[in-house]
Write an enzyme that holds these catalytic residues in place. Structure first.
Site, mmCIF file in Angstrom:
data_model
loop_
_atom_site.group_PDB
_atom_site.id
_atom_site.type_symbol
_atom_site.label_atom_id
_atom_site.label_comp_id
_atom_site.label_asym_id
_atom_site.label_seq_id
_atom_site.Cartn_x
_atom_site.Cartn_y
_atom_site.Cartn_z
ATOM 1 N N GLY A 1 4.419 -22.490 12.770
ATOM 2 C CA GLY A 1 3.767 -21.217 13.092
ATOM 3 C C GLY A 1 3.893 -20.211 11.956
ATOM 4 C CG ASP B 1 8.094 -19.591 10.569
ATOM 5 O OD1 ASP B 1 7.235 -19.916 9.702
ATOM 6 O OD2 ASP B 1 9.096 -20.273 10.827
ATOM 7 C CB VAL C 1 4.641 -25.652 8.219
ATOM 8 C CG1 VAL C 1 5.977 -26.390 8.257
ATOM 9 C CG2 VAL C 1 3.605 -26.452 7.431
ATOM 10 C CG HIS D 1 -0.147 -24.494 2.488
ATOM 11 N ND1 HIS D 1 0.314 -25.570 1.780
ATOM 12 C CD2 HIS D 1 -1.499 -24.622 2.501
ATOM 13 C CE1 HIS D 1 -0.706 -26.315 1.369
ATOM 14 N NE2 HIS D 1 -1.823 -25.751 1.786
ATOM 15 C CB SER E 1 9.170 -21.379 7.675
ATOM 16 O OG SER E 1 7.849 -21.826 7.932
#
Ligand code: HEM
Ligand SMILES: *[C@@H]1O[C@H](CO)[C@@H](O)[C@H](O)[C@H]1NC(C)=O
Ligand SMILES: *[C@@H]1O[C@H](CO)[C@@H](O)[C@H](O)[C@H]1NC(C)=O
Length: 337
Positions: free
Chosen positions: A72, A74, A70, A66, A76
């Site tokens: 990459g 990172d 989304v 997940h 997030s």
């Protein structure tokens, strides 16, 4: 004295400035010099948490998917905020955020400002997959990722596959991230562990028997009747033995290996004993179905190929031109302070 404080402050400012994300190349042993032992620190916390509760292992294996699908890999998905990724309906049930906070804190104590949350997430997910499979799933994780500055629920909804998807939609979704049908089948094997909310497979409770074994459908319906939206384990193996004996006795495991990451998903799938529509859909297309058979037949092959596919997942980059930083806390971008 004054001088070195000023210099230190300047260094801190320079370090805090977000740099262009493309600048970094991923490397195995990236922190060997800058934060020696960091991988052991992460692993220690992951193993401890899994020993206390194996559910957190499943949560971490889901998180790598997940996060990386989304914007990459990172981190997030770790950002808090009103419309951040973790608030998206598609991200229902995501967990292990507190564990990652704990790991980040331990790593910051050791080497402040050096190790990104995205790398910690990848190390932790890798170690979780390894622990949940008794070491059969393993890969050397390259690192050097930067943490992203952007986290939008709409991106998660747009980029992650939904459990109601048809096989065509699933194939298209993985293809957008350069993943083949085979890799999609391999990665779906992660559903050997963990669980899902009944709302994630509600339509399966009335699906025709070509799509779901009626006895299993009955078991799920019984579980889902127990509350507004309870969580049911993905793998029939992890049900309590009485429930298995009463519904699908042939799936009573000879040796009880609870919440174990192996190729059992493919056996379940061929017997139509899987929770999500997206799992069943893999049987509806020739190539995908062939791979389901292949991995049901060879567990060692799946361990190896799953390791490779997780590694590939872990390399998905930030969108071109985006900025990255080393977050101080995984839930907030640094300019939050
Ligand atoms: C093929 C497309 C996929 C779809 C449609 C899908 C969908 C889902 C859904 C709906 C849930 C349950 C969420 C809930 O209701 O709480 C779930 C759980 C899970 N998924 Fe997937 N998934 C997919 C692929 C993957 C991949 C590629 C991985 C990792 C490599 C993965 C790992 C997991 C794990 C481990 C869980 C259990 C999480 C837990 O118990 O905390 N899934 N998935
Ligand atoms: C997929 O591959 C293409 C061609 O190599 C590349 O341009 C694109 O950025 C890749 N997409 C992702 C999400 O990595
Ligand atoms: C299963 O896969 C492994 C790993 O690729 C391979 O070495 C082995 O020969 C395969 N076993 C069978 C029975 O095909």
């Amino acid at each position: 004295m004054m001088r070195s404080t000023a210099a230190a402050a300047l260094v801190a400012v320079v370090l805090a400035v977000a740099v262009a994300a493309e600048a970094s190349e991923l490397k195995v042993g990236y922190y060997d010099k800058s934060c020696r032992g960091v991988e052991n620190v992460v692993k220690w916390h992951v193993i401890k948490a899994i020993k206390a509760d194996r559910k957190v292992g499943a949560a971490l294996v889901r998180l790598i998917f997940h996060d990386c699908f989304v914007r990459g890999c990172d981190a997030s998905v770790l950002l808090d905020g009103p419309d951040s990724e973790k608030t998206a309906p598609i991200n229902i049930g995501l967990a292990a955020f507190e564990l990652l906070d704990e790991i980040k804190e331990a790593v910051e104590d050791r080497c402040p400002g050096v190790v990104s949350c995205s790398d910690i997430l990848i190390y932790a997910a890798r170690d979780a997959a390894s622990a949940m499979s008794n070491g059969h799933v393993y890969f050397d994780a390259p690192a050097g990722r930067l943490d992203g500055m952007v986290s939008r629920a709409a991106d998660a909804q747009a980029d992650l596959p939904d459990s109601t998807f048809t096989i065509e939609q699933l194939i298209e979704n993985f293809k957008r991230k350069n993943f083949t049908i085979e890799e999609m089948v391999i990665l779906s094997g992660a559903h050997a562990i963990g669980g899902g909310h009944c709302s994630s497979f509600r339509a399966r409770l009335t699906a025709p028997q070509e799509q779901i074994l009626p006895a299993y459908r009955g078991l799920l319906a019984g579980k889902c009747g127990a509350g507004p939206d309870p969580i049911v384990v993905n793998n029939i193996r992890d049900e309590d033995p009485k429930a298995i004996a009463a519904s699908v006795p042939s799936f009573l495991p000879k040796v009880r290996k609870i919440e174990f990451l192996d190729n059992s998903y493919y056996h379940n799938n061929l017997a139509r004993i899987v929770t999500f529509n997206s799992d069943w859909q893999l049987l509806t297309e020739k190539e995908a179905r062939g791979h389901v058979h292949e991995y049901a037949d060879n567990g060692t092959l799946w361990d190896e190929d799953f390791s490779d596919s997780l590694l590939k997942l872990s390399k998905l980059p930030l969108p071109k031109g985006s900025k990255g930083e080393i977050r101080k806390k995984c839930r907030y971008v640094n300019h939050h302070y």
